[in-house]
Design an enzyme around this catalytic site. Sequence first.
Site, PDB file in Angstrom:
ATOM      1  N   ARG A 132      -7.167  -8.315  -7.910  1.00  0.00           N
ATOM      2  CA  ARG A 132      -7.895  -9.579  -8.071  1.00  0.00           C
ATOM      3  C   ARG A 132      -9.347  -9.260  -8.373  1.00  0.00           C
ATOM      4  NH1 ARG A 132     -10.811  -9.129  -3.439  1.00  0.00           N
ATOM      5  NH2 ARG A 132      -9.746  -8.264  -1.616  1.00  0.00           N
ATOM      6  N   LYS A 181       0.815  -1.218   0.000  1.00  0.00           N
ATOM      7  CA  LYS A 181       0.000   0.000   0.000  1.00  0.00           C
ATOM      8  C   LYS A 181       0.845   1.263   0.000  1.00  0.00           C
ATOM      9  CE  LYS A 181      -4.009  -2.142   2.253  1.00  0.00           C
ATOM     10  NZ  LYS A 181      -3.426  -3.436   2.591  1.00  0.00           N
ATOM     11  N   LYS A 220      -3.818  10.439   7.660  1.00  0.00           N
ATOM     12  CA  LYS A 220      -4.803  11.281   8.330  1.00  0.00           C
ATOM     13  C   LYS A 220      -6.145  10.563   8.240  1.00  0.00           C
ATOM     14  CE  LYS A 220      -6.957  14.876  10.046  1.00  0.00           C
ATOM     15  NZ  LYS A 220      -6.886  15.135  11.509  1.00  0.00           N
TER      16      LYS A 220
END
Length: 446
Positions: A292, A116, A201
């Site tokens: 996916r 990520k 945040k």
Amino acid sequence: MYQRILIANRGEIAQRVIRACREMGIGTVAIYSEGDRGAHYLELADEAFCVGPAKAADSYLKIANVISAAEVGNVEAIHPGYGFLAENAHFNEICRSCNIDFIGPTPEAMAKLGDKNEARELARQAKVPVVPGSEGLITDEAEAMKFAHEVGFPVLIKAVAGGGGRGMRVASNDLALKSALQQAQAEAEAAFGNGAVYLEKYIERPRHVEVQLIADHHGNVVHLWDRDCSVQRRHQKLIEESPSLSVSDKTRNEMCESAVRLLKASNYTNAATVEFIVDGDGNYYFIEVNARIQVEHPVSELVTGIDLIKAQIRVAAGEPLWMKQKEIKQNGHAIECRINAEDPAKNFQPSPGRIERLFVPGGYGVRWESHAHSGYVVPPYYDSMIGKLLVHQPTRAEAIACMQRALAELRVDGIKTTQPLHQEILSHTAFVEGRIDTTFVERTFV
């Protein structure tokens, strides 16, 4: 085109892929654990092999066993479904090294977008809005505190690997941040074997809106518009719909175009979902990519008329996309309810056991996706979802009415399910009026 495909998964998604393959004239090989032995959907495959004991770690997640089944089954490709090994870049690489196509992105693209933190950097480069976050991984409390005081509390701690809400914690002060950081790292390490986290945040009461895409090996990327997945509990989706009420047509177009830019920048192929959150002012921010097919993919199928599983297979086999972006329209409104074997009255306690009677609703615009049947024993070892109830109607109001009727018809005797909660949600004024966010269920029903 492939002659035989192995489905490296179980339950509803395995059945969904087997059905698509049969319609395409492709042979199928299923796998199962001892916990799924005798499941009726296995009879739909041409062959089925046991890959180990009931526990997923010893069967569906056992790469050597899955590859052995593929080799014995003489398949040319593996469809991973969702969950288990679907986003495992190592498994992806092993498939290809064994001359078996992986029906999904390349290992490189999967690894890049599966991290990520790296995906956020790619998004920035592709000029896709991202939530303000730490520049890199957070390795200690001091770094976490520094970031939190710079952007202001509350902050969100997120694992760089995996999904499904695991390794995510919200902290509203220094003390909470210390505890949440340790919890998130430990949970991520246990779930994904990677305890790395970063901070963002925290956007309070956001809407969760995602974009479905498909990309071929010839540089073509198209989107199948948006889905709203704001009805969640602990980051687990309960209800999905398309199109989303939380964005304007202008924002919807911009968001979808942003998602396309991101996939092109990462040289991505096959199906993907780019997920965003939308704040109260209508601003959207990238959060992650699911490399996916997703549980809620039928929502996009209903509003676009495109079979995503067949599209995945065709793209993996090297075919160019047969549709242009301008040809893909959102028609009507679709809603999906995930029916889980859980008891909402007892804090969503799992409810495995025998389904004594299953009566499935039908009628115009109703679709039921499930491997369960009367007499089926829901095992305690896997995800609790036993079925997906979908409706498609010309308008959202008609879709809600249709879903309410379908939920009233559905009968699952012998175990507890989330059906009563769905009925409450669909009848709630806030849902009917579209005044929902990702905290709606926990604030209102839990």
